[in-house]
Design a protein around this motif. Structure first.
Motif, PDB file in Angstrom:
ATOM      1  N   MET B   1      -4.626  25.178  23.737  1.00 35.29           N
ATOM      2  CA  MET B   1      -5.577  26.283  23.874  1.00 35.29           C
ATOM      3  C   MET B   1      -5.663  27.093  22.602  1.00 35.29           C
ATOM      4  O   MET B   1      -6.286  28.120  22.543  1.00 35.29           O
ATOM      5  CB  MET B   1      -5.098  27.170  25.008  1.00 35.29           C
ATOM      6  N   LYS B  39      -4.093  36.082  21.993  1.00 29.84           N
ATOM      7  CA  LYS B  39      -3.343  34.832  22.081  1.00 29.84           C
ATOM      8  C   LYS B  39      -2.696  34.467  20.757  1.00 29.84           C
ATOM      9  O   LYS B  39      -1.603  33.932  20.714  1.00 29.84           O
ATOM     10  CB  LYS B  39      -4.291  33.683  22.421  1.00 29.84           C
ATOM     11  N   THR B  60     -11.713  23.975  28.175  1.00 32.31           N
ATOM     12  CA  THR B  60     -11.080  24.018  29.495  1.00 32.31           C
ATOM     13  C   THR B  60     -11.882  23.164  30.478  1.00 32.31           C
ATOM     14  O   THR B  60     -11.323  22.386  31.248  1.00 32.31           O
ATOM     15  CB  THR B  60     -11.017  25.467  30.013  1.00 32.31           C
ATOM     16  N   ALA B 189      -7.257  35.111  32.970  1.00 28.76           N
ATOM     17  CA  ALA B 189      -5.818  34.902  32.727  1.00 28.76           C
ATOM     18  C   ALA B 189      -4.988  36.062  33.272  1.00 28.76           C
ATOM     19  O   ALA B 189      -3.894  35.849  33.817  1.00 28.76           O
ATOM     20  CB  ALA B 189      -5.563  34.718  31.241  1.00 28.76           C
ATOM     21  N   TYR B 231      -7.910  30.790  31.366  1.00 29.08           N
ATOM     22  CA  TYR B 231      -7.158  31.055  30.135  1.00 29.08           C
ATOM     23  C   TYR B 231      -7.774  32.178  29.302  1.00 29.08           C
ATOM     24  O   TYR B 231      -7.359  32.408  28.175  1.00 29.08           O
ATOM     25  CB  TYR B 231      -7.059  29.788  29.287  1.00 29.08           C
ATOM     26  N   LEU B 280      -0.622  34.960  28.810  1.00 33.33           N
ATOM     27  CA  LEU B 280      -0.755  33.519  28.827  1.00 33.33           C
ATOM     28  C   LEU B 280       0.600  32.867  29.094  1.00 33.33           C
ATOM     29  O   LEU B 280       0.683  31.825  29.748  1.00 33.33           O
ATOM     30  CB  LEU B 280      -1.326  33.044  27.484  1.00 33.33           C
ATOM     31  N   ARG B 284       1.394  30.156  31.888  1.00 33.19           N
ATOM     32  CA  ARG B 284       2.039  28.872  31.555  1.00 33.19           C
ATOM     33  C   ARG B 284       3.314  28.687  32.370  1.00 33.19           C
ATOM     34  O   ARG B 284       3.625  27.581  32.805  1.00 33.19           O
ATOM     35  CB  ARG B 284       2.382  28.832  30.057  1.00 33.19           C
ATOM     36  N   CYS B 331      -3.569  23.271  29.807  1.00 30.67           N
ATOM     37  CA  CYS B 331      -5.012  23.227  29.900  1.00 30.67           C
ATOM     38  C   CYS B 331      -5.504  22.006  29.176  1.00 30.67           C
ATOM     39  O   CYS B 331      -6.654  21.708  29.143  1.00 30.67           O
ATOM     40  CB  CYS B 331      -5.606  24.456  29.266  1.00 30.67           C
TER      41      CYS B 331
END
Lengths: 126, 445
Positions: B1, B39, B60, B189, B231, B280, B284, B331
């Protein structure tokens, strides 16, 4: 993050051009509800502070603006919806002239004439 | 990602010191950055940000084979930022990459004055802006009750549960009306991270390990749900909406949301402040639980015709074929078998729920639970695992007391009784909830 090039330690000269003028403050994403449904207000520089936190010697910062807003401009009593532990509530984005305030030094950013500061809540419904 | 180009500036320009790399967009290296991504900490200019945000959603969608050419898909649209951004991005991607999908906006009118009626106006404008048809399904037409009336009768406490049960069915009904079998929703997310945390804090392992799935299908619903924005950070969704000047509605529901979700939400946002990647990372982690949940809990579907694996209790390290299915799916899985894997996973999830119920409710007729069969609700015909679907159970009670409350005199006792009755029914439903396969994320809207 990057502090302005002005040497803040020796700012004895109150640069009058930097501290006078006006700024625009905008609210969106639901925050306008905390400010009497105003989406945009214009404020003079220096800020009309009632508290004596900021001195005339240094230009007001975004931190000063937040203090002013929460102490003076905000009519809604639920201050915690805007400021938590003295800082802008997590989940509220601040854009200074359309840029993330993280790129501009966050609270430390010194306001100049013509600046636009936008507060957007990300916390409202999806 | 990670974004396609996040490499540092090439070393070919040693003469230029840091300023160029910090003052210019990390992607195009031409413009002034306006966005700092959560991110990656990359600093991007507005056009690059918009493009990368869209590209990641495209990735995605394609990496999970979420859509098939020719599909007709409904977008669950509330007029809020998430669904507005979802509609805008899907419109953009559909045009840009020629997905060949027909999208329709599907809105639910819960009947909350001063909230939903206003947000529906936004959806109506969106329908014009994105050239998508709009279908509105109302609680009043489906159930004979608006949420305003429900709250008037049962109070604010627990009204979210009623609303959630109603909404789930209303979306299905709307989809049915449209003839679509796939509804996409704007869960982002941050929502996923909240849900992971909530399930973790409740010790709800079956839901914990299925709440991060991008696609959820359920035997109790003919409609699949998916979350293309799973995400996408809420922060970036708001920035995307802002910089594209999208028209969205942002008022909180008048009836206070679940306190528990609110706390999870505040925690997530505080974590984000300190460590932006946290959101994130939590998502995860939720995904990684899928791989770690032992088969006794995650279940190896015995009812599934093609599985070679029978419900043998296996030691913690899962059998190889299962390990292939999901562990690192994140993802980025590419294979076309991903959907099959999801479906398999989902079947397994359902199996797990049954077992979980057994543990919680040793009293309740085990055999009946094990052989959960789907039927149609005796009253409304909606798919249900019980004789009456959840919505009808609630309605039965609401209606029972409506007559008494017909005259709006102060009837405190009757009112209390009514509230209690509905509450008891809802508690019972809470117990049933784990039997059926809702993801537990619906409450967010």
């Amino acid at each position: 993050m990057a502090t302005p090039l002005v040497a803040s330690s020796t700012s004895t000269i109150p640069s009058s051009t930097a501290t006078t003028g006006q700024i625009k403050v905008e609210f969106s994403g639901g925050l306008e509800l905390l400010f009497a449904n105003q989406r945009s207000v214009t404020l003079p520089l220096p800020l009309p502070t009632t508290t004596s936190t900021s001195t005339l010697a240094t230009p007001p910062t975004v931190g000063d603006l937040v203090t002013y807003l929460v102490n003076t401009a905000m009519v809604d009593p639920r201050k915690e919806l805007f400021v938590v532990d003295g800082a802008v509530r997590p989940g509220i984005l601040v854009l200074i002239n359309e840029a993330d305030w993280e790129l501009e030094g966050e609270e430390e950013y010194q306001l100049c004439d013509g600046d636009t500061v936008l507060f957007v809540s990300t916390l409202h419904g999806g | 990602m990670s974004p396609p180009t996040s490499t540092a500036a090439p070393s070919s320009a040693p003469t230029t010191p840091q300023p160029t790399s910090t003052r210019l967009c990390a992607h195009c290296k031409l413009s002034r950055p306006k966005i700092q991504r959560a991110k990656t900490r990359d600093r991007l200019c507005v056009p690059c940000f918009l493009h990368i945000f869209e590209l990641e959603i495209h990735q995605t969608i394609t990496s999970t084979n979420l859509f098939q050419r020719g599909d007709h898909i409904a977008i669950g649209a509330s007029g809020g930022k998430d669904s507005t951004v979802l509609a805008a991005v899907l419109k953009t991607l559909n045009d840009r990459y020629d997905y060949g999908i027909k999208f329709t906006l599907l809105s639910i009118d819960e009947g909350i004055k001063g909230y939903r009626d206003d947000s529906l106006e936004t959806v109506k404008r969106n329908a014009v802006q994105y050239e998508m048809p709009l279908v509105i399904v109302s609680y009043r037409e489906l159930y004979g009750w608006t949420m305003d009336e429900v709250v008037q009768q049962i109070g604010k406490k627990g009204n979210c549960t009623v609303c959630g049960v109603f909404r789930r069915q209303a979306l299905d009904r709307g989809a049915e009306r449209l003839g679509v079998s796939h509804v996409v929703t704007g869960h982002n997310a941050d929502d996923m991270a909240e849900t992971v945390l909530m399930n973790l804090l409740r010790g709800d392992l079956p839901r914990l390990h299925r709440c991060t799935a991008i696609l959820t299908a359920s035997s109790s619903s003919p409609v699949r749900r998916s979350k293309p924005l799973k995400y996408a950070y809420e922060k970036e969704i708001v920035l995307y909406a802002h910089h594209r000047k999208l028209d969205y509605f942002s008022t909180e529901c008048l009836y206070s949301p679940e306190a528990f979700r609110g706390s999870a939400r505040a925690l997530i946002k505080s974590l984000e402040r300190v460590r932006p990647s946290a959101i994130l990372d939590v998502v995860r982690s939720g995904e990684s639980f899928v791989a770690m949940v032992p088969p006794e809990i995650s279940g190896v579907a015995p009812s599934q015709p093609n599985t070679t694996a029978t419900p043998v209790v296996l030691p913690p390290p899962p059998p190889p074929q299962q390990a292939d299915d999901d562990p690192n799916a994140h993802c980025g899985g590419e294979s076309g078998g991903e959907m099959a894997a999801f479906e398999k996973q989902l079947r397994e999830n359902e199996e797990a729920t049954h077992r979980e119920t057994e543990v919680k409710l040793p009293q309740i007729r085990k055999k009946q639970k094990m052989k959960q069969t789907l039927m149609n609700c005796r009253k409304c015909g909606y798919m249900s695992s019980q004789e009456l679907c959840k919505a009808c159970v609630i309605l039965e009670d609401l209606n029972k007391h409506r007559a008494k409350l017909g005259v709006q005199v102060e009837l405190d006792e009757v009112e209390e009784e009514a509230k209690e009755g509905v509450r008891r029914k809802m508690e019972a439903l809470e117990l049933r909830k784990s039997v059926e396969t809702d993801t537990g994320t619906d409450a967010k809207e």
